[in-house]
Motif scaffolding. Structure first.
Motif, short mmCIF file in Angstrom:
data_model
loop_
_atom_site.label_atom_id
_atom_site.label_comp_id
_atom_site.label_asym_id
_atom_site.label_seq_id
_atom_site.Cartn_x
_atom_site.Cartn_y
_atom_site.Cartn_z
N PRO A 1 -89.53 29.69 84.39
CA PRO A 1 -90.71 30.36 84.96
C PRO A 1 -92.03 29.73 84.52
O PRO A 1 -92.97 29.66 85.32
N GLU A 2 -92.12 29.27 83.28
CA GLU A 2 -93.39 28.68 82.82
C GLU A 2 -93.67 27.35 83.53
O GLU A 2 -94.83 27.00 83.74
N ILE A 3 -92.63 26.63 83.94
CA ILE A 3 -92.83 25.38 84.70
C ILE A 3 -93.27 25.72 86.12
O ILE A 3 -94.18 25.09 86.67
N THR A 4 -92.63 26.73 86.72
CA THR A 4 -93.03 27.18 88.06
C THR A 4 -94.48 27.62 88.06
O THR A 4 -95.26 27.25 88.96
N SER A 5 -94.87 28.37 87.06
CA SER A 5 -96.26 28.84 86.94
C SER A 5 -97.22 27.67 86.73
O SER A 5 -98.30 27.61 87.35
N LEU A 6 -96.83 26.74 85.86
CA LEU A 6 -97.66 25.54 85.62
C LEU A 6 -97.88 24.78 86.93
O LEU A 6 -99.01 24.39 87.23
N ILE A 7 -96.83 24.59 87.69
CA ILE A 7 -96.95 23.84 88.95
C ILE A 7 -97.89 24.55 89.92
O ILE A 7 -98.75 23.91 90.55
N GLN A 8 -97.78 25.86 90.03
CA GLN A 8 -98.68 26.62 90.92
C GLN A 8 -100.14 26.46 90.47
O GLN A 8 -101.03 26.24 91.29
N ASP A 9 -100.37 26.57 89.16
CA ASP A 9 -101.73 26.41 88.64
C ASP A 9 -102.23 24.98 88.86
O ASP A 9 -103.40 24.77 89.19
N MET A 10 -101.35 24.00 88.68
CA MET A 10 -101.74 22.60 88.91
C MET A 10 -102.09 22.37 90.38
O MET A 10 -103.03 21.63 90.69
N MET A 11 -101.35 22.99 91.30
CA MET A 11 -101.66 22.85 92.73
C MET A 11 -103.05 23.40 93.04
O MET A 11 -103.83 22.77 93.76
N GLU A 12 -103.35 24.56 92.47
CA GLU A 12 -104.66 25.16 92.69
C GLU A 12 -105.76 24.29 92.06
O GLU A 12 -106.83 24.10 92.65
N THR A 13 -105.49 23.77 90.89
CA THR A 13 -106.45 22.92 90.19
C THR A 13 -106.69 21.62 90.96
O THR A 13 -107.84 21.20 91.12
N LEU A 14 -105.62 21.00 91.46
CA LEU A 14 -105.75 19.77 92.23
C LEU A 14 -106.59 20.00 93.48
O LEU A 14 -107.50 19.22 93.78
N LYS A 15 -106.32 21.08 94.18
CA LYS A 15 -107.10 21.40 95.38
C LYS A 15 -108.57 21.61 95.04
O LYS A 15 -109.46 21.08 95.71
N ASP A 16 -108.83 22.36 93.97
CA ASP A 16 -110.20 22.65 93.57
C ASP A 16 -110.94 21.38 93.15
O ASP A 16 -112.11 21.21 93.47
N ALA A 17 -110.24 20.48 92.46
CA ALA A 17 -110.88 19.26 91.94
C ALA A 17 -111.07 18.19 93.02
O ALA A 17 -111.86 17.27 92.84
N GLY A 18 -110.33 18.30 94.11
CA GLY A 18 -110.48 17.32 95.19
C GLY A 18 -109.80 16.00 94.91
O GLY A 18 -110.15 14.99 95.51
N GLY A 19 -108.80 15.97 94.04
CA GLY A 19 -108.08 14.74 93.75
C GLY A 19 -106.87 14.57 94.63
O GLY A 19 -106.58 15.40 95.50
N VAL A 20 -106.13 13.48 94.41
CA VAL A 20 -104.89 13.22 95.14
C VAL A 20 -103.68 13.24 94.22
O VAL A 20 -102.55 13.11 94.68
N GLY A 21 -103.90 13.41 92.94
CA GLY A 21 -102.81 13.50 91.99
C GLY A 21 -103.28 14.19 90.72
O GLY A 21 -104.47 14.20 90.41
N LEU A 22 -102.31 14.79 90.02
CA LEU A 22 -102.62 15.49 88.78
C LEU A 22 -101.36 15.54 87.93
O LEU A 22 -100.30 15.93 88.42
#
Length: 176
Positions: free
Chosen positions: A27-48
């Motif tokens: 579950p902590e990896i699933t949560s990390l991935i969701q947070d990373m997706m939101e962070t990537l979108k917010d930051a405007g990058g193409v990878g994280l």
């Protein structure tokens, strides 16, 4: 979900090898991935990569926008996840790529990268994934994999004269 703080060059988490993920469906990896997706979108990058959000785990996300696709061997794709990835070059051919990084804001540099790479790992559901990437996709995957190994793109540059601020590189190009 949350937008995570991005580690910047100089933070020790960016300079060490990230730890393998023991349970890719935890579950902590699933949560990390969701947070990373939101962070990537917010930051405007193409990878994280997880170390960029202060988590020393071998996880990265990437996508290929339509504008960066380099043809049928490098089609656009939505955000992809690789957990415990393995990359290896396909052939010896390299090409210079202009890279930026969310952990090194405001700068760009020319980095030699393999044109094609073979990859393997797990997706966010724990399914094995593998294939060959080329073009922009291969470039982003190599950049993010470097983060998992404690390498920032300036460490890969063979000429620091090809490092510059975004605005200047955009205006004048990279010196050759």
């Amino acid at each position: 979900m949350a937008i995570l703080k991005i580690a910047r060059m100089g933070h020790p988490v960016l300079l060490r090898r990230a730890e393998d993920v023991a349970d890719v469906t935890a579950p902590e990896i699933t949560s990390l991935i969701q947070d990373m997706m939101e962070t990537l979108k917010d930051a405007g990058g193409v990878g994280l990569a997880a170390p960029q959000v202060h988590v020393s785990k071998r996880v990265f996300l990437y996508f290929v926008p339509e504008s960066r696709s380099e043809g049928e061997d490098d089609p656009p794709c939505d955000v992809q996840v690789l957990i415990n990835p393995v990359l290896e070059p396909v052939g010896e051919e390299q090409m210079p790529r202009l890279e930026g990084c969310l952990s090194i804001p405001g700068l760009r540099g020319e980095v030699p990268r393999y044109r094609r790479v073979r990859y393997a790992g797990y997706d966010q559901k724990g399914n094995p994934v593998h294939g060959v990437a080329s073009g922009f996709r291969a470039n982003v995957m190599q950049h993010e994999m470097d983060h998992l190994d404690g390498i920032l793109y300036p460490m890969r540059m063979d000429d620091l004269g090809k490092l510059g601020f975004d605005a200047e590189v955009t205006r004048y190009g990279v010196r050759t």
